[in-house]
Structure formats: structure tokens, C-alpha cells
Design a protein around this motif. Structure first.
Motif, mmCIF file in Angstrom:
data_model
loop_
_atom_site.group_PDB
_atom_site.id
_atom_site.type_symbol
_atom_site.label_atom_id
_atom_site.label_comp_id
_atom_site.label_asym_id
_atom_site.label_seq_id
_atom_site.Cartn_x
_atom_site.Cartn_y
_atom_site.Cartn_z
ATOM 1 N N ILE A 310 72.112 -5.632 87.602
ATOM 2 C CA ILE A 310 72.001 -6.077 88.992
ATOM 3 C C ILE A 310 72.357 -7.564 89.006
ATOM 4 C CG2 ILE A 310 70.497 -6.255 91.026
ATOM 5 C CD1 ILE A 310 69.074 -4.328 88.253
ATOM 6 N N LYS A 311 73.333 -7.912 89.815
ATOM 7 C CA LYS A 311 73.808 -9.289 89.856
ATOM 8 C C LYS A 311 73.586 -9.821 91.258
ATOM 9 C CE LYS A 311 77.751 -11.677 88.036
ATOM 10 N NZ LYS A 311 79.174 -11.617 87.796
ATOM 11 N N SER A 312 72.962 -10.990 91.347
ATOM 12 C CA SER A 312 72.672 -11.494 92.688
ATOM 13 C C SER A 312 72.538 -13.001 92.686
ATOM 14 C CB SER A 312 71.363 -10.873 93.177
ATOM 15 O OG SER A 312 70.913 -11.573 94.299
ATOM 16 N N THR A 340 67.285 -7.414 79.770
ATOM 17 C CA THR A 340 67.781 -8.751 79.450
ATOM 18 C C THR A 340 68.080 -9.445 80.765
ATOM 19 O OG1 THR A 340 70.048 -7.936 79.263
ATOM 20 C CG2 THR A 340 68.811 -8.130 77.225
ATOM 21 N N THR A 341 67.991 -10.748 80.762
ATOM 22 C CA THR A 341 68.256 -11.468 82.015
ATOM 23 C C THR A 341 69.169 -12.662 81.765
ATOM 24 O OG1 THR A 341 66.402 -12.969 81.724
ATOM 25 C CG2 THR A 341 65.976 -10.956 82.950
ATOM 26 N N SER A 342 69.915 -13.030 82.798
ATOM 27 C CA SER A 342 70.572 -14.332 82.828
ATOM 28 C C SER A 342 70.121 -14.961 84.146
ATOM 29 C CB SER A 342 72.095 -14.169 82.785
ATOM 30 O OG SER A 342 72.580 -13.832 84.060
ATOM 31 N N GLU A 343 70.629 -16.118 84.485
ATOM 32 C CA GLU A 343 70.112 -16.769 85.686
ATOM 33 C C GLU A 343 70.452 -15.973 86.959
ATOM 34 O OE1 GLU A 343 67.797 -19.185 85.738
ATOM 35 O OE2 GLU A 343 67.876 -18.788 87.871
ATOM 36 N N VAL A 344 71.574 -15.265 86.960
ATOM 37 C CA VAL A 344 71.943 -14.552 88.187
ATOM 38 C C VAL A 344 72.054 -13.037 88.016
ATOM 39 C CG1 VAL A 344 73.139 -16.478 89.285
ATOM 40 C CG2 VAL A 344 74.396 -14.977 87.724
ATOM 41 N N SER A 345 71.613 -12.536 86.875
ATOM 42 C CA SER A 345 71.678 -11.082 86.738
ATOM 43 C C SER A 345 70.574 -10.573 85.823
ATOM 44 C CB SER A 345 73.044 -10.643 86.209
ATOM 45 O OG SER A 345 73.214 -11.143 84.919
ATOM 46 N N VAL A 346 70.281 -9.309 85.981
ATOM 47 C CA VAL A 346 69.311 -8.677 85.093
ATOM 48 C C VAL A 346 69.862 -7.303 84.718
ATOM 49 C CG1 VAL A 346 67.948 -7.999 87.128
ATOM 50 C CG2 VAL A 346 66.939 -7.780 84.883
ATOM 51 N N SER A 347 69.761 -6.969 83.441
ATOM 52 C CA SER A 347 70.193 -5.653 82.978
ATOM 53 C C SER A 347 68.997 -4.912 82.428
ATOM 54 C CB SER A 347 71.225 -5.796 81.858
ATOM 55 O OG SER A 347 72.405 -6.349 82.355
ATOM 56 N N VAL A 348 68.920 -3.644 82.765
ATOM 57 C CA VAL A 348 67.842 -2.819 82.223
ATOM 58 C C VAL A 348 68.455 -1.513 81.734
ATOM 59 C CG1 VAL A 348 66.173 -3.757 83.877
ATOM 60 C CG2 VAL A 348 67.331 -1.613 84.386
#
Ligand code: ASP
Ligand code: MG
Length: 438
Positions: A310-312, A340-348
């Protein structure tokens, strides 16, 4: 008191039923938990599906062929006329009951009752077999003590009170035989602990009785350091901690059902994995302590994983974003494995894609959504955090030419999980074996 659980393949032929009988007769006071004879639960599930679809003729044929298999087993298992007759009557009784569902309407409650017959038959046969061979055993009906509550969680208080009462009825007896898998729900209806749940039954019984040990008997000599189906040079692991065993069981090692670790861990009861084909082998012992220290112990892989990214832009410097994302998964009763996360996205990742369309729809409110099916989680278990060990680097090095989609590292000291395409799994397992264990 110890608990011994034998799986369906250990009862897969008359010869194997007899050798399990020998194993049961040896040693001291015990509770024996049995699965259905291998293949039975699958066939009963198939029978139920035919009944849902009103395919009554196919259903009847399936049942008849299963019944004749059982009658053949009875003919081979028993040597006296008396016990052959007892066995035949038992089979007729259960199959008449199964056949009684072959009419118009079939319900979920009835499906549970159908599935329960596999374990009811295997335990009754074993009890007769022991009786014929001059060994005194008592059949403990799991339906009179094993129970789940309205959240489908085991009701330990009820289980403990009732199994103790049942055992107390036969103080002189040393061998109790009971059914794995089956239970009652909060309303007293027949239910089960989900497919493969006999291990869970054994562990719950061990916990309820403060057993000395829970033994899970299968036809492999314990946990291996890699998946023997894909890697040729695997080795048996002597010792695992509960946490290590839980990770391996959850992430693919088929030998132990993942739910069965927790009850044993909570009551600190050792779990021993043993091989019916090689009873002298020490197997794998699972206890609270670890002996890993700076060493990688095992690798396992789990297929059928879908990753969701999810990218936002709304995630940037925002709080509460992850909660909203996770709530969507909660609403659709779907468990998340890796994050896992980055500043503008999260992957599950998820392994149950039953509600994937609804989840995707709801997530779109928060940003762009990308789905990636056919992934595998490779899980490496051992002491990965020890600063001097450099273990994480070794893992990454081993996989240097395999694209890694996600890495989860650091949340527990004994696990690193990597997400890769399932097409690359076999290669990944072999590379890890070469780099870590050779
Ligand atoms: N007989 C059940 C199944 O096949 C439970 C078990 O074997 O653990 O799922
Ligand atoms: Mg099993």
C-alpha cells in the motif's frame, strides 16, 4: 503421565497399526492421542462436499468404497472371530451413521459430525486391537472433555476438569486412548480443532494434565535443518527451543502443527518428535532452553503467500495510518505474517486470500494497492542477532542471485524471514543449505 500422539500415516496400514500397538504397550502410564487413519479425513471432507451439492449417488459410492477399505483392515488386524466381529460391528455402526446424512439437506454442523468419525473409528479399532492382544486400555471420549469456547479457543478449565474426571473413573488403568482433532463447541455441538489439529489435541491434553512429556510420533525422525522434499542433504535437529519450533512449524516444516507449541510452552512441558519407523532414534526434543548461540539451526519455507503493498503520500509524517491499514485486515479476519515499511508505503503478506478482493477494495481508500501472488516465505531460524555471528550477512550472501522482495529481521532474535517468488524457492533452500550447513 506422558502423552503420545500418532498421526494418520503411522496408522496407514494394518502392519503400521500393529506396530503402533507395540509402541503403546511399552513403558508406563500414558494417554494416546490418535488421528484418523491416513486419507480418511480428506475422504470424509469430500463426502461432505458431495452432500452439500446433493450428489447423492457419488456420495454413496465414496462411502461404500471407504467402508470396504475399513472392513479389509478389520479382517487383517484381528485374529480371533470375536474381535473380527467386534470390528465389523464398529465399522457398520459408524458407516450407518455416515450414510444417514445422505439425504436432502446438509448443514455445517452435520459436516463436523461427519469429519469426527475418522478419529472415532481409529481409536476404537486400536482399543479393540490392544484388548485382543491382552493389554488393558480405556477409551477416553474426547467429546466428553475437549471443548472450545465461543471465540473458538480451547477452554482449558473445562478440559482439565473433565479429562481428570474421565481418567479418575479408571484409576487402575495405565493406557488411555483418545481422539485427536475432535471437540465440542461452546454450545455442545461436535466441532474440531481444524485440519491437522490432532497435534494440538495432544498438546492441550498434556497441558491439562501437567504431563511429563508430549510425544508426537510421525514417520520422520524429527525436525530437519532444511526441507527434505527439496534439499537432499538435510540433517535431524536434536534440540529446539519452543520459540524456534514455533517459527519452523509456522513457516513450513510440516512435521508439527504450529498451534501445538503454545500449550506446551505455557506449561513448560517438553515436546519430543519421534519416528514410528525408527523408534530408537532420539528424534527432536523441544524445551524452553536454546543451545543455538551464534549458529543457524534450520531453514523452512511456506508457499501460497500473497504480498500486498500500500503506497500513500498520506503516510508521510502521519500517525494512525498503520492502524487504519491493519483494521482492514482485522475486519476481514485475515492474519498478516510479514510487515515492512518505508516512509510512504507498507508491505504485508498474507497466506489466506479468501477475502483478498474486499481487502484490496478497502485499502484503495488509503492509496495505491499492488498485489503479488505466488510468493514464498523462507524462514531461517537460529541465533541471528548475536553481534559477532554475522549470520544475517551469511543468509543474504547465500541468496545473492535470488530477488528478495521483503526481509523481516530484528523483531525476534531467532528468526529472519525473506519473501521470494515461489519459482525460486527450491534454489533458495539449496543455496542456504550450501552456505549455512555444509
Ligand atoms: N484427521 C485430522 C486431519 O486429517 C486431524 C489430524 O490428522 O491431525 O486433519
Ligand atoms: Mg499432522
Amino acid at each position: 503421565m506422558i502423552v503420545l500422539k500418532f498421526g494418520g500415516t503411522s496408522l496407514g496400514s494394518t502392519e503400521r497399526i500393529k506396530s503402533v500397538g507395540q509402541l503403546i504397550r511399552a513403558g508406563g502410564r500414558k494417554i494416546v492421542v490418535l488421528s484418523a487413519i491416513s486419507g480418511t479425513t480428506n475422504l470424509l471432507e469430500k463426502y461432505a462436499h458431495l452432500l452439500y451439492k446433493n450428489e447423492n449417488t457419488d456420495a454413496r459410492e465414496l462411502l461404500e468404497s471407504l467402508k470396504s477399505q475399513y472392513l479389509k483392515t478389520v479382517g487383517e488386524l484381528f485374529s480371533t472371530e470375536e474381535h473380527k466381529k467386534k470390528g465389523q460391528e464398529l465399522i457398520s455402526h459408524h458407516f450407518d451413521y455416515l450414510e444417514s446424512f445422505n439425504r436432502d439437506l446438509f448443514t455445517l454442523y452435520e459436516e463436523k459430525a461427519v469429519l469426527a468419525q475418522g478419529e472415532l473409528i481409529s481409536t476404537a479399532l486400536m482399543n479393540f486391537y490392544l484388548e485382543e492382544s491382552g493389554c488393558i486400555s480405556v477409551l477416553l471420549p474426547a467429546l466428553s472433555f475437549m471443548r472450545i469456547d465461543k471465540d473458538h479457543e480451547p477452554d482449558l478449565f473445562y478440559i482439565r476438569e473433565n479429562i481428570k474426571r474421565e481418567i479418575g473413573k479408571s484409576p487402575e488403568c495405565n493406557i488411555f486412548i483418545t481422539q485427536g482433532f475432535i471437540c465440542r463447541d461452546a454450545f455442545g455441538e461436535v466441532d474440531n480443532l481444524k485440519r491437522g489439529g490432532s497435534d494440538y489435541s495432544a498438546s492441550l491434553i498434556g497441558q491439562a494434565l501437567d504431563a511429563q512429556e508430549i510425544q508426537i510420533w510421525t514417520d520422520i525422525d524429527g525436525f530437519h535443518n532444511n526441507d527434505p522434499r527439496f534439499v537432499s542433504s538435510t540433517k535431524r535437529i536434536d534440540k529446539l527451543s519452543f520459540d524456534e519450533a514455533a517459527e519452523l512449524a509456522y513457516f513450513g516444516a510440516k512435521i508439527l502443527h504450529p498451534t501445538s507449541v503454545k500449550p506446551a510452552q505455557m506449561s513448560n512441558i517438553p515436546v519430543r518428535l519421534k519416528n514410528t519407523l525408527d523408534p530408537e532414534s532420539p528424534g527432536t526434543i523441544i524445551t524452553a532452553s536454546t543451545d543455538t548461540y551464534g549458529r543457524i539451526k534450520a531453514v523452512a519455507a511456506k508457499d501460497g503467500i500473497t504480498s500486498i503493498r500500500i503506497k500513500s503520500g498520506r503516510m508521510l509524517l502521519a500517525y494512525g495510518f498503520l492502524r487504519k491499514v491493519f483494521e482492514i485486515f482485522e475486519r476481514h479476519q485475515t492474519a498478516i505474517d510479514m510487515i515492512t515499511t518505508s516512509e510512504v508505503s507498507v508491505s504485508v503478506t498474507i497466506d489466506d486470500d479468501k477475502h483478498i478482493d474486499e481487502i484490496e477494495n478497502d485499502l484503495r481508500k488509503y492509496g495505491t494497492v499492488e498485489l503479488m501472488p505466488d510468493q514464498s516465505i523462507v524462514c531461517v531460524v537460529g541465533d541471528l542477532i548475536a553481534e559477532s555471528s554475522g549470520m544475517a550477512r551469511k543468509v543474504i550472501d547465500a541468496l545473492h542471485d535470488i530477488p528478495i522482495r521483503m526481509i523481516s529481521y530484528g523483531s525476534s532474535s531467532n528468526n529472519i524471514s525473506l519473501l521470494i517468488n515461489t519459482d525460486n524457492k527450491e534454489k533458495a533452500l539449496n543455496e542456504l543449505s550450501n552456505h549455512l550447513f555444509q
